[in-house]
Design an enzyme around this catalytic site. Structure first.
Site, PDB file in Angstrom:
ATOM      1  N   ASP A  97      -4.947  -1.485   9.770  1.00 57.60           N
ATOM      2  CA  ASP A  97      -5.352  -0.746   9.411  1.00 57.60           C
ATOM      3  C   ASP A  97      -4.422   0.463  10.381  1.00 57.60           C
ATOM      4  O   ASP A  97      -5.622   0.480  11.512  1.00 57.60           O
ATOM      5  CB  ASP A  97      -6.120   0.017   8.641  1.00 57.60           C
ATOM      6  CG  ASP A  97      -6.504   1.190   7.973  1.00 57.60           C
ATOM      7  OD1 ASP A  97      -5.176   2.011   8.214  1.00 57.60           O
ATOM      8  OD2 ASP A  97      -7.108   1.731   7.414  1.00 57.60           O
ATOM      9  N   ASP A  99      -4.152   4.706  10.654  1.00 59.99           N
ATOM     10  CA  ASP A  99      -4.798   6.283  10.382  1.00 59.99           C
ATOM     11  C   ASP A  99      -4.145   7.074  11.144  1.00 59.99           C
ATOM     12  O   ASP A  99      -4.428   6.950  12.674  1.00 59.99           O
ATOM     13  CB  ASP A  99      -5.582   6.367  10.124  1.00 59.99           C
ATOM     14  CG  ASP A  99      -5.627   6.777   8.825  1.00 59.99           C
ATOM     15  OD1 ASP A  99      -6.906   6.380   7.779  1.00 59.99           O
ATOM     16  OD2 ASP A  99      -5.250   7.746   8.948  1.00 59.99           O
ATOM     17  N   ASP A 297      -7.837   0.314  13.088  1.00 53.47           N
ATOM     18  CA  ASP A 297      -8.969   0.779  12.718  1.00 53.47           C
ATOM     19  C   ASP A 297     -10.018  -0.706  13.170  1.00 53.47           C
ATOM     20  O   ASP A 297      -9.689  -1.340  12.201  1.00 53.47           O
ATOM     21  CB  ASP A 297      -9.236   1.406  11.341  1.00 53.47           C
ATOM     22  CG  ASP A 297     -11.042   1.747  10.907  1.00 53.47           C
ATOM     23  OD1 ASP A 297     -11.655   0.713  11.530  1.00 53.47           O
ATOM     24  OD2 ASP A 297     -10.875   2.251  10.234  1.00 53.47           O
TER      25      ASP A 297
END
Lengths: 392, 348
Positions: A97, A99, A297
């Protein structure tokens, strides 16, 4: 901001209609019946441990529940509907992930705001530790996204794909890149030999990709060693992995007094090392590694039970789609992932800065009634910054 | 392709399944060992066990291949019959150290063949300035994550197209741990045959001379100070700053780990922004294992904390600890110095 019932009903109705019209595009992930599914309703109730056997079941569920968010597990289980300890873990996709929030870009000072929950004071930029007006620490952040920070996020995804292909040798067709539907990118690796890796091994994968724990000894630099001794161990640009990445960086690196362009990169590295000394060189490498590594992440990659947003479903905070990016370079989330219609909707907007969606600019708005296209309306309603006045 | 080992190879590496097959071909039973002819096998087995238990090492000299091949399974029976898990571990470690010493002198192809035959791990011999083998990423990770020195971290390795490059001695180090494991597992799953008198005598003799066991009781921890990572989280909390989720998990699992009560832990939290007693209690109880999945969570390791950017290592005080819970505790391992000589400190 608490959503009123009318707004919740409107959003549910909008999502339901979208899933109804696009039901053929909702496809199940591979090995669907080995995965756990979950969802969050617009009332923010989380339901987990569900299972679907066919695409049809999933479609009916989406139309019936029209949830705020739908998730599926990256893990494969023997019994996905049982409580976590009894599911029987078989393996899990490798997931990442990225972000926009975790990537420092200058535009954040322009479009991010924070609000003190106690005195309602608000300002632009990064949240302070305490409110300068009332000294409260109860501060809420509100992130916005512009082409600049979403592009920076996309660059991280491009770097990640390079690590997966070049370093880990994962075949291209096993790597799937998605826009997350809100502010970043999700990357999944399915059907690979890495499926069985435990959390510890995934920690290593995630540290590798982010460059965490990189030691300059692995570049052949060792404190107190003579230059002659070190020379042969220094990296070259054609080497694989981190050593090659760092050597390539040095090839391009402009260092004030270095002019011997015809010499190889090892000379250049030693020259710089000699000029600035061990400690500063270590700092320099840290910066380079931080730049070349990917800002993923860690929690997501190392969690072997994670549930992840289901592709081709809407994100309840934005009304945007978690969409597969077939050509990452040309993908523009603020256009390509905006899928709702432009039917007019009358709203009361509490506040919103100027923002960009589907090629147009909207706002700023300050406590006012506005009529906006559905996709923009849902974008504001999902963030809790507006309420519905008139719905269709 | 079938891998073939010579009798010498089997004598050096008697844990190989090929060594077991060889013994099967001889159709020997434990009762045959009563005969005078096998006296030297008994002596060698006894020697193996005594050396392992007392010196944590087994000599590598090979007088006669058969002696080595036959004495190995007998030594396993003796250690198993002693019946103390600690000595089974110690014996397996000593056997693996013996194998390591012998492997260091082997040709690459033999090393590669042993890894393939014993553990089904493919290693490819490469021509490279620094490295001798490459192995698949998954085979490397499954083994190297148990090692803690920075050079074992994947980020400090050369990784290309799904392969990790290793030097001969590194591959052997990875293999040593595997050898230790399979020998221990084999002993563990061994069902003891009816043991003839002459072997019983050996077992009795060894049992009488066993060194004392290490004290298992850990010293009670009443830390004079907390480890720097926990201090960092406490600092943030006391300043009223927001603590990342994983930081809260660290603090809670650490405090529970050193024996604080649930209420004591909850009392640490009130200054945090958005404090909710009900939610905090639920989370603390969840970590303590009395809610949700009923699993008690352990304090995350130093490695995990590095990954999450929560390690604030103190070079002196944190030396050699692998988990914050070990901070400030004196090592209580029996004869630590001796074990460390062979075992180095990179395996935990």
């Amino acid at each position: 901001m608490i959503m009123d019932d009318k707004t919740i009903e409107f959003l549910k109705q909008t999502f339901r209609e979208f899933y109804y019209k696009n039901s053929s595009k909702i496809t199940a992930p591979i090995r669907m019946n080995e995965r756990e599914f979950g969802y969050m309703s617009f009332n923010k109730v989380m339901v987990r441990h569900l299972s679907f056997r066919t695409d049809g079941e999933l479609r009916v569920f989406l139309i019936r529940e029209s949830p705020h968010s739908v998730y599926y597990s990256c893990a494969y289980y023997y019994e996905p509907t049982l409580p976590m300890g009894e599911k029987g873990w078989k393996g899990a996709d490798l997931i990442f992930d990225i972000d926009a929030d975790s990537i420092p870009t200058r535009c954040k000072d322009e479009h991010d705001i924070w609000v003190c929950k106690d005195c309602k004071f608000m300002d632009k930029g990064k949240r302070p530790e305490t409110c300068p007006k009332c000294a409260s620490t109860r501060i809420e952040e509100e992130s916005w996204f512009c082409p600049l920070c979403l592009n920076a996020t996309k660059n991280e995804a491009i770097k990640l794909v390079d690590f997966l292909l070049e370093d880990f040798g994962i075949p291209k067709d096993k790597i799937k890149v998605y826009f997350s539907g809100s502010r970043g990118y999700h990357v999944t690796v399915e059907e690979s030999s890495l499926e069985g890796l435990d959390q510890l091994a995934r920690n290593e994968i995630s540290d590798y990709i982010s460059g965490t724990g990189f030691s300059i000894e692995s570049l052949g630099i060792s404190k107190g060693a003579s230059y002659d001794d070190m020379y042969g161990f220094l990296p070259l640009a054609n080497e694989p992995g981190w050593r090659g990445r760092i050597a390539s960086f040095f090839t391009e690196f402009e260092f004030e007094s270095y002019e011997l362009i015809d010499k190889d990169v090892r000379d250049k590295i030693l020259y710089i090392y000699g000029k600035i000394g061990y400690k500063s060189f270590e700092e320099l490498i840290k910066k380079i590694v931080n730049d070349l590594g990917v800002k993923i992440d860690v929690m997501v990659t190392t969690d072997i039970h994670r549930i992840f947003r289901l592709p081709n479903t809407l994100h309840g905070n934005t009304g945007m789609l978690k969409k597969k990016c077939d050509d990452l370079t040309s993908f523009d989330p603020l256009i390509d992932a905006v899928v709702l219609s432009d039917e007019p909707v009358k709203l009361f907007v509490y506040r919103a800065p100027k923002f960009n969606l589907k090629g147009d600019f909207f706002g700023p708005y300050h406590s006012e009634e506005v009529t906006l296209p559905l996709m923009v309306a849902v974008y504001l309603l999902g963030k809790g910054l507006a309420k519905v006045i008139n719905s269709y | 392709m079938e891998i073939e080992f010579g009798l010498e190879d089997l004598a050096k590496y008697p844990f190989l399944k090929e060594a077991g097959d060889y013994i099967k071909c001889l159709s020997l039973s434990i009762d045959d060992l009563k005969q005078e002819d096998y006296q030297r096998v008994l002596e060698r087995a006894k020697h193996r066990v005594i050396e392992a238990i007392q010196k944590n090492f087994i000599s590598t000299e090979i007088e006669e291949p058969n002696l080595e091949i036959l004495s190995f399974p007998l030594a396993l029976i003796i250690v198993k019959a002693i019946g103390i898990d600690y000595f089974m571990h110690r014996y397996s470690l000593a056997e693996s150290l013996r194998a390591e010493k012998l492997l260091e002198k082997e040709k690459k192809i033999i090393i590669s063949n042993i890894f393939k035959s014993a553990f089904n791990v493919n290693t490819i011999i490469i021509e490279h300035d620094f490295f001798d083998f490459k192995m698949s990423l998954i085979d490397y990770l499954l083994r190297a994550t148990h090692f803690h020195k920075p050079e074992w971290k994947l980020v400090n390795r050369v990784v290309e197209k799904g392969f990790v490059y290793v030097k001969t001695h590194e591959l052997i180090r990875l293999m040593r741990e595997e050898i230790r494991k399979i020998i221990y597992e084999r002993m563990k799953s061994l069902s003891l045959p009816k043991i003839p008198e002459n072997i019983k005598e050996i077992i009795d003799e060894i049992s009488k001379a066993l060194p004392s066991l290490p004290s298992k009781e850990l010293q009670k921890t009443t830390p004079e100070m907390f480890p720097p990572c926990v201090m960092h989280v406490l600092d943030l909390l006391q300043k009223g700053q927001n603590v990342p989720h994983y930081g809260r998990f660290l603090l809670t699992s650490y405090l529970l780990g050193i024996g604080k009560s649930i209420d004591e832990v909850i009392n640490i939290y009130p200054k945090a922004p958005d404090f909710s007693e009900r939610l905090t209690r639920y989370q603390v109880e969840h970590i303590a294992g009395i809610r949700g999945g009923r699993k008690r969570y352990k304090t995350p390791s130093c490695r995990t904390l590095i990954t999450h950017g929560l390690c604030f290592k103190d070079e002196t005080l944190c030396d050699k600890i692998k988990n914050p819970i070990q901070f400030g505790r004196k090592p209580v391992i029996f004869k630590k110095k001796k074990i460390d000589e062979h075992n180095s400190d990179d395996y935990g």
